[in-house]
Design an enzyme around this catalytic site. Structure first.
Site, PDB file in Angstrom:
ATOM      1  N   ASN A 276       6.268   9.479   3.646  1.00 11.56           N
ATOM      2  CA  ASN A 276       5.600  10.060   2.497  1.00 11.56           C
ATOM      3  C   ASN A 276       5.566  11.567   2.658  1.00 11.56           C
ATOM      4  O   ASN A 276       4.667  12.120   3.274  1.00 11.56           O
ATOM      5  CB  ASN A 276       4.158   9.528   2.404  1.00 11.56           C
ATOM      6  CG  ASN A 276       4.035   8.367   1.436  1.00 11.56           C
ATOM      7  OD1 ASN A 276       4.491   8.462   0.306  1.00 11.56           O
ATOM      8  ND2 ASN A 276       3.420   7.288   1.881  1.00 11.56           N
TER       9      ASN A 276
ATOM     10  N   GLY B 213       4.918   4.205   2.131  1.00  9.21           N
ATOM     11  CA  GLY B 213       6.060   5.007   1.702  1.00  9.21           C
ATOM     12  C   GLY B 213       5.904   5.437   0.260  1.00  9.21           C
ATOM     13  O   GLY B 213       5.058   4.914  -0.473  1.00  9.21           O
TER      14      GLY B 213
ATOM     15  N   HIS C  17       0.835  -1.194   0.000  1.00  9.52           N
ATOM     16  CA  HIS C  17       0.000   0.000   0.000  1.00  9.52           C
ATOM     17  C   HIS C  17       0.871   1.245   0.000  1.00  9.52           C
ATOM     18  O   HIS C  17       1.885   1.311   0.704  1.00  9.52           O
ATOM     19  CB  HIS C  17      -0.920   0.000   1.229  1.00  9.52           C
ATOM     20  CG  HIS C  17      -2.065   0.948   1.088  1.00  9.52           C
ATOM     21  ND1 HIS C  17      -1.981   2.268   1.465  1.00  9.52           N
ATOM     22  CD2 HIS C  17      -3.321   0.779   0.581  1.00  9.52           C
ATOM     23  CE1 HIS C  17      -3.133   2.871   1.209  1.00  9.52           C
ATOM     24  NE2 HIS C  17      -3.970   1.988   0.678  1.00  9.52           N
ATOM     25  N   HIS C  18       0.454   2.243  -0.804  1.00 12.71           N
ATOM     26  CA  HIS C  18       1.286   3.434  -0.993  1.00 12.71           C
ATOM     27  C   HIS C  18       1.459   4.228   0.303  1.00 12.71           C
ATOM     28  O   HIS C  18       2.403   5.029   0.445  1.00 12.71           O
ATOM     29  CB  HIS C  18       0.671   4.333  -2.064  1.00 12.71           C
ATOM     30  CG  HIS C  18       1.673   5.125  -2.836  1.00 12.71           C
ATOM     31  ND1 HIS C  18       2.827   5.627  -2.276  1.00 12.71           N
ATOM     32  CD2 HIS C  18       1.708   5.522  -4.140  1.00 12.71           C
ATOM     33  CE1 HIS C  18       3.512   6.286  -3.197  1.00 12.71           C
ATOM     34  NE2 HIS C  18       2.857   6.239  -4.330  1.00 12.71           N
ATOM     35  N   SER C  19       0.580   4.038   1.287  1.00  6.57           N
ATOM     36  CA  SER C  19       0.713   4.772   2.541  1.00  6.57           C
ATOM     37  C   SER C  19       1.963   4.350   3.317  1.00  6.57           C
ATOM     38  O   SER C  19       2.422   5.072   4.199  1.00  6.57           O
ATOM     39  CB  SER C  19      -0.525   4.578   3.417  1.00  6.57           C
ATOM     40  OG  SER C  19      -0.700   3.224   3.776  1.00  6.57           O
TER      41      SER C  19
END
Length: 482
Positions: free
Chosen positions: A324, A138, A134-136
């Site tokens: 992020n 990084g 999941h992009h959350s």
């Protein structure tokens, strides 16, 4: 417990629920038990990969990371495959990834998994692994760097991969006097100010009203649709050949051949109209020149830890930069028909050079922070949604290892990063590996019904541009790495 950053929170929105995928081609069958034995002492030691996301924003709760135990049987997935029943292994893998993009990661456990397909695709590829994150957890650069930190050179099993370092320009001309140095410095400051001002103005206009008039129309379901992922590898040396002839960079060439490939793909709209070649060409030129097509680049503002730092973090519990913290950059694509194929690279170089001398990413990052602080996540979300809905493409080019590597001793033949869940109907990624460059497309089939053709057009554009370099006698000796 640790609160998610504003950027990580944004990746949990229903229409911006982005999952990053890294597709590895493996030269030997993958031993599942090997992965289960290695992960607890490496990837699972990373705090983000051993944490749940808890909290419900709809109830006014903040999202936070909470450490948990990991059950690897839930994270390492290896479907049973009967190769005798599969007519086309490549199509099987493509359909598997397509179906995978219909799903989201289970929030009851850490937001990552790895899918192992022990299926022979060619003499060089005996298996495929698909790592989904999941992009959350990084930004893309950090995640790819983390995965590479789990690999080692095949020529030296103890050594980490070598990634090309950005070149630092040095001024070796001692003949310039102090006066001319001050003039040059003033010119660069004015240029930085002008480029940043124009980029910020364009960013604000895009937020308010300026939309792409792209032929790539988003499907009614936006980012919540399956993505067809296709990829193609070609010679990195050919890209370096073109780069040196033009005095450009690999990034310029990647953008240039993408512009050429998109132009080639879209020009088929008129290729069968009538028998008059000149009339058809003029129609095509006008059509392409009137297209406004832009990409949103997410640029990491806080430098990520290098591969060595990330390897030490997993092996020695050392600290490493992570997170992020991203700014937006709007990258225009210049489409058209050129008599000289090298013009695609020249226009790309002009665009990239302007972006290098701009503070657009830093400005948009801090602007997002201010909006979040004073107006809250809802207003920030509206701005983000408008930027994404007013643009068409997500684009990236990342440098990969200079030599062949192995993933826990499994030799890799290609690396293909991509993602799904983004609102943009077309995503194009480039990643170099050893002497290869791989271009990866993740598209909404409503928008691009024949992604293999577009992928081939990009690769063929490199061949045409390379031939133009030879024909024009622009060949130069290549002394550079990237």
């Amino acid at each position: 417990m640790e609160l998610l950053s504003p950027a990580s929170v944004a990746f949990h929105k229903p229409d911006f629920n982005i999952h990053v995928m890294a597709i590895f081609g493996v030269k030997t069958p993958v031993d599942i038990e090997l992965l289960k034995a290695k992960f607890p002492t490496s990837l699972c030691k990373h705090p983000r990969f051993s944490s749940l996301v808890e909290g419900d924003p709809s109830k006014g709760e903040e999202l936070k990371w909470v450490r948990t135990e990991i059950n690897l049987d839930k994270h390492i997935i290896a479907p049973k495959i009967n190769s005798e029943d599969i007519k086309s292994p490549d199509k099987y893998v493509e359909d598997y990834i397509y179906n995978l993009s219909k799903t989201t990661l289970d929030k009851s456990r850490p937001l990552w998994d790895i899918h192992v397909l022990n299926l022979k695709l060619s003499e060089e590829v005996e298996a495929i692994t698909i790592t989904r994150i999941h992009h959350s957890l990084g930004d893309g650069t950090s995640l790819i760097s983390l995965l590479l930190a789990l690999t080692r050179k095949t020529s030296d099993p103890e050594a980490l991969p070598t990634i090309p370092a950005p070149k630092i320009k040095r001024d070796d001309d001692n003949r310039k006097g102090i006066f001319w140095r001050w003039i040059l410095a003033l010119w660069l400051i004015l240029k930085l100010f002008w480029n940043t001002s124009m980029d910020v103005l364009m960013f604000v206009a895009t937020t308010l009203f300026l939309k792409d008039n792209s032929p790539f129309k988003t499907s009614p379901n936006g980012g919540n649709v399956s993505r067809r992922v296709v990829y193609k590898s070609f010679s990195l040396q050919d890209m370096k050949f073109v780069k040196n002839a033009i005095g450009a960079t690999i990034n310029d060439v990647a953008l240039g051949i993408t512009q050429a490939g998109l132009s080639r793909y879209l020009s088929r709209k008129y290729e069968n109209e009538g028998n008059n070649h000149e009339v058809t060409r003029e129609k095509t030129k006008k059509y392409l020149n009137n297209i406004r097509l832009r990409s949103v680049l997410l640029v990491n503002i806080r430098p990520s830890g290098g591969i060595q730092d990330l390897a030490d973090m997993m092996e020695k519990d050392a600290e490493a930069k992570w997170g992020n913290a991203v700014g937006y950059v709007l990258l225009p694509f210049a489409l058209g028909l050129h008599d000289d194929p090298l013009d695609y690279i020249r226009t790309a170089k002009t665009t990239v050079d302007k972006k290098k001398h701009s503070l657009e990413a830093i400005y948009t990052f801090f602007m997002a922070e201010v909006v979040m602080k004073f107006f809250g996540s809802k207003v920030a979300s509206v701005i983000s949604d408008r930027i994404n809905s007013h643009t068409t493409i997500a684009f990236s080019n990342l440098p990969g290892p200079l030599e062949e590597i192995g993933f826990y001793g499994l030799p890799l033949t290609f690396l293909a990063p991509t993602s799904y869940g983004q609102p943009h109907p077309v995503m194009i990624n480039f990643l170099s590996y050893s002497n290869k460059m791989t271009v990866v497309l993740a598209v909404d089939e409503y928008t691009v019904p024949d992604p293999h053709q577009l992928c081939d057009d990009i690769a063929e554009s490199l061949n045409l541009i390379k031939d133009a370099v030879i024909t024009q006698g622009l060949v130069k000796q290549d002394h550079s790495v990237m």
